[in-house]
Design an enzyme around this catalytic site. Structure first.
Site, PDB file in Angstrom:
ATOM      1  N   TRP A 191       0.864  -1.188   0.000  1.00  0.00           N
ATOM      2  CA  TRP A 191       0.000   0.000   0.000  1.00  0.00           C
ATOM      3  C   TRP A 191       0.891   1.225   0.000  1.00  0.00           C
ATOM      4  CZ3 TRP A 191      -0.352   4.123   3.509  1.00  0.00           C
ATOM      5  CH2 TRP A 191      -1.283   5.091   3.140  1.00  0.00           C
ATOM      6  N   GLU A 232      -3.051  -2.903  -2.612  1.00  0.00           N
ATOM      7  CA  GLU A 232      -4.223  -2.376  -1.910  1.00  0.00           C
ATOM      8  C   GLU A 232      -4.637  -1.005  -2.435  1.00  0.00           C
ATOM      9  OE1 GLU A 232      -3.526  -1.890   2.288  1.00  0.00           O
ATOM     10  OE2 GLU A 232      -5.558  -1.175   2.690  1.00  0.00           O
ATOM     11  N   LYS A 234      -7.296   2.475  -2.688  1.00  0.00           N
ATOM     12  CA  LYS A 234      -7.922   3.419  -1.758  1.00  0.00           C
ATOM     13  C   LYS A 234      -8.602   4.509  -2.571  1.00  0.00           C
ATOM     14  CE  LYS A 234      -6.789   5.743   2.603  1.00  0.00           C
ATOM     15  NZ  LYS A 234      -5.800   5.859   3.684  1.00  0.00           N
ATOM     16  N   ASP A 265      -9.703  -3.006   1.293  1.00  0.00           N
ATOM     17  CA  ASP A 265      -9.823  -2.535   2.678  1.00  0.00           C
ATOM     18  C   ASP A 265     -11.230  -1.975   2.834  1.00  0.00           C
ATOM     19  OD1 ASP A 265      -9.795  -0.611   4.877  1.00  0.00           O
ATOM     20  OD2 ASP A 265      -7.620  -0.844   4.925  1.00  0.00           O
ATOM     21  N   HIS A 268     -11.842   1.816   2.555  1.00  0.00           N
ATOM     22  CA  HIS A 268     -11.220   2.555   1.457  1.00  0.00           C
ATOM     23  C   HIS A 268     -12.149   2.903   0.311  1.00  0.00           C
ATOM     24  CE1 HIS A 268      -6.719   1.594   2.389  1.00  0.00           C
ATOM     25  NE2 HIS A 268      -7.371   2.126   3.413  1.00  0.00           N
ATOM     26  N   HIS A 292      -8.611  -6.297   4.118  1.00  0.00           N
ATOM     27  CA  HIS A 292      -8.284  -5.533   5.310  1.00  0.00           C
ATOM     28  C   HIS A 292      -9.612  -5.180   5.942  1.00  0.00           C
ATOM     29  CE1 HIS A 292      -3.906  -3.918   4.804  1.00  0.00           C
ATOM     30  NE2 HIS A 292      -3.976  -5.230   4.961  1.00  0.00           N
ATOM     31  N   ASP A 300     -12.706   8.852   8.489  1.00  0.00           N
ATOM     32  CA  ASP A 300     -11.694   7.902   8.957  1.00  0.00           C
ATOM     33  C   ASP A 300     -11.993   6.521   8.387  1.00  0.00           C
ATOM     34  OD1 ASP A 300      -9.482   6.940  10.664  1.00  0.00           O
ATOM     35  OD2 ASP A 300     -11.072   5.779  11.590  1.00  0.00           O
ATOM     36  N   ASP A 302     -10.380   3.668   9.729  1.00  0.00           N
ATOM     37  CA  ASP A 302      -9.662   2.688  10.542  1.00  0.00           C
ATOM     38  C   ASP A 302     -10.192   2.470  11.951  1.00  0.00           C
ATOM     39  OD1 ASP A 302      -7.437   2.174   8.605  1.00  0.00           O
ATOM     40  OD2 ASP A 302      -7.177   4.322   8.861  1.00  0.00           O
ATOM     41  N   ASP A 332      -7.348  -4.356   9.799  1.00  0.00           N
ATOM     42  CA  ASP A 332      -6.617  -3.095   9.677  1.00  0.00           C
ATOM     43  C   ASP A 332      -7.403  -1.975  10.347  1.00  0.00           C
ATOM     44  OD1 ASP A 332      -4.977  -1.037   9.048  1.00  0.00           O
ATOM     45  OD2 ASP A 332      -5.351  -1.044   6.890  1.00  0.00           O
TER      46      ASP A 332
HETATM   47  C1  RNT Z   1      -3.823   2.726   4.643  1.00  0.00           C
HETATM   48  C2  RNT Z   1      -3.964   1.279   4.359  1.00  0.00           C
HETATM   49  C3  RNT Z   1      -2.845   0.419   4.863  1.00  0.00           C
HETATM   50  C4  RNT Z   1      -2.385   0.781   6.255  1.00  0.00           C
HETATM   51  C5  RNT Z   1      -1.392  -0.178   6.844  1.00  0.00           C
HETATM   52  C6  RNT Z   1      -0.734   0.366   8.059  1.00  0.00           C
HETATM   53  O1  RNT Z   1      -4.921   3.448   4.294  1.00  0.00           O
HETATM   54  O2  RNT Z   1      -5.179   0.814   4.840  1.00  0.00           O
HETATM   55  O3  RNT Z   1      -3.219  -0.910   4.776  1.00  0.00           O
HETATM   56  O4  RNT Z   1      -3.449   0.925   7.126  1.00  0.00           O
HETATM   57  O5  RNT Z   1      -0.498  -0.543   5.881  1.00  0.00           O
HETATM   58 ZN    ZN Z   2      -5.539  -1.303   4.770  1.00  0.00          ZN
END
Ligand code: RNT
Ligand code: ZN
Length: 425
Positions: A191, A232, A234, A265, A268, A292, A300, A302, A332
């Protein structure tokens, strides 16, 4: 406050649940066996707020940021491993651990990321062996002076690009070393934060540069029994609101054409878009993928996962389609405002619980109703299933796997906080 029913109550609950599910044609014991075979990859970075051990700068950069200052953050590899071991001891089943390159142990020597080697992860290797867990890996293409202007593999500067290419190549070799040593393929996930804060004039050139850099990263073939590569995507990040170079379309095309894994993810995408709906589309064309599992909240991406509809839907997609052999489940999220080890335990137990609920579904019956166009009965049944006694099966599963049932694990975390975390400076 944080207790569990006693053993007798748990067994009674389980017997009762087994009958009720049995009447629907669901084999509870088979469900638990299958559940035990599905590993979740716990991300090391929840334990220390994505800081790592390199002593560069405290901030993560790249638009990812853990907020909060809950006491007890792990600041050394030994502390992080100690916390992770504790978390693993409270989670039912055999799992994996996901390490970022910034968690290298160089014994005080300054080793830049393009020069990292498997030897710098020996401590992790030994710990993983001792814990009996497989390891996954990630190059760290952020929180570094060479990533400060927001571009890495797609930088216009050839020297910067080469540095990150070399770092990703080094990371794949480290991944392969883990895979070989632990006898379990390592998923190495790339990523990068690259993107434009404001509307760019040229989106195209950066994407061509990224494609070519990735081709250099993946040029050397590595045996898939040792390392599997993933990329990955986003939609946006803080500081890359207008254009992320590694977008969904970009990496979907890349993974498909280069025959590597795609990582989705859950945080994302646009807030109304869900990855549960993307899994079957991706797997129609790509053999394996990485998830993820995360929880987006407004801007956000995460937050610690909860047992939301989307987490359950992700689990249902995996279980209903027997995708567990093709999907690598990683977590994640990072929250520094609560006990970090509790965050690991809560999130991982949620993911396992979601899989269990999906495993306790009479899927064939639901499929039949759907095929027959009986959407009324399908809806009625899906709603009835929501109040079935899966919690009783969960408690029994925890006991069977030798971990605390119900909320009892939280008492362990509270003692650990008192005895270990609160003693840290
Ligand atoms: C960031 C990605 C990535 C990170 C990690 C720490 O937006 O989700 O996967 O969270 O690599
Ligand atoms: Zn991620």
């Amino acid at each position: 406050m944080f207790s569990a029913p006693n053993e007798k109550q748990i067994t009674q609950g389980y017997e009762h649940a087994r009958e009720i599910y049995g009447a629907l044609g669901v084999d509870v014991d088979a469900a638990m066996d299958r559940l035990a075979s599905i590993p979740i990859s716990l991300h090391c970075w929840q334990g220390d707020d994505v800081v790592g051990f390199e002593d560069l700068s405290a901030a993560s950069g790249g638009g990812i940021q853990a907020t909060g200052n809950y006491p007890g953050r792990a600041t050394t590899p030994d502390q992080l491993r100690q916390d992770a071991s504790k978390a693993l001891s409270l989670i039912p089943g055999k799992h994996r651990f996901n390490i970022h390159a910034m968690y290298a142990e160089t014994g005080g020597a300054k080793v830049d990321r393009d020069a990292l080697e498997p030897a710098h992860f020996q401590g992790w290797m030994d710990w993983a062996k001792e814990q009996g867990v497989g390891v996954d890996f990630n190059p760290t293409c952020f929180a570094h002076p060479k990533a400060d202007d927001g571009f890495t593999l797609s930088s216009y500067d050839a020297g910067i690009r080469q540095f990150w290419i070399d770092h990703c190549i080094a990371s794949r070799k480290i991944g392969a070393a883990f895979g070989k040593a632990l006898n379990s393929p390592c998923v190495t996930n790339v990523w990068i934060p690259d993107g434009f804060k404001d509307v760019p004039v040229d989106r195209n050139r950066s994407r061509e540069l990224l494609r070519d850099s990735l081709d250099a990263v993946f040029a050397e073939e590595i045996c898939p029994s040792e390392n599997l590569d993933a990329v990955e995507c986003k939609l946006f990040g803080i500081g890359s609101e207008s254009c992320v170079i590694g977008s969904h379309e970009f990496y979907l095309g890349y993974a498909l054409s280069r025959k590597i894994l795609l990582c989705l993810d859950a945080g994302h995408f646009h807030p109304t878009e869900v990855i549960s709906d993307k899994i079957s589309s991706v797997l129609a064309f790509i053999p394996e993928m990485l998830l993820h599992v995360s929880r987006g909240v407004r801007w956000d991406s995460d937050h610690v996962i909860m047992l939301t509809d989307e987490i359950r839907a992700i689990a249902e997609e995996i279980i209903r389609n027997n995708f567990e052999s093709r999907i690598h489940i990683g977590l994640d999220f990072f929250d520094a405002s609560i006990n970090r080890l509790a965050a690991w335990v809560i999130g991982t137990r949620v993911m396992i619980k979601a899989l269990l609920i999906a495993l306790l579904e009479p899927t064939e019956q639901l499929r039949d109703l759907e095929k027959a166009g009986n959407y009324t009965a399908r809806l009625a049944m899906l709603e009835e299933l929501k109040t079935m006694p899966f919690g009783d099966v969960w408690n029994y599963y925890c006991v069977k796997q030798n971990v605390p049932a119900a909320g009892a694990w939280m008492s362990d975390v509270q003692s650990y906080e008192k005895d270990v975390l609160s003693q840290r400076g």
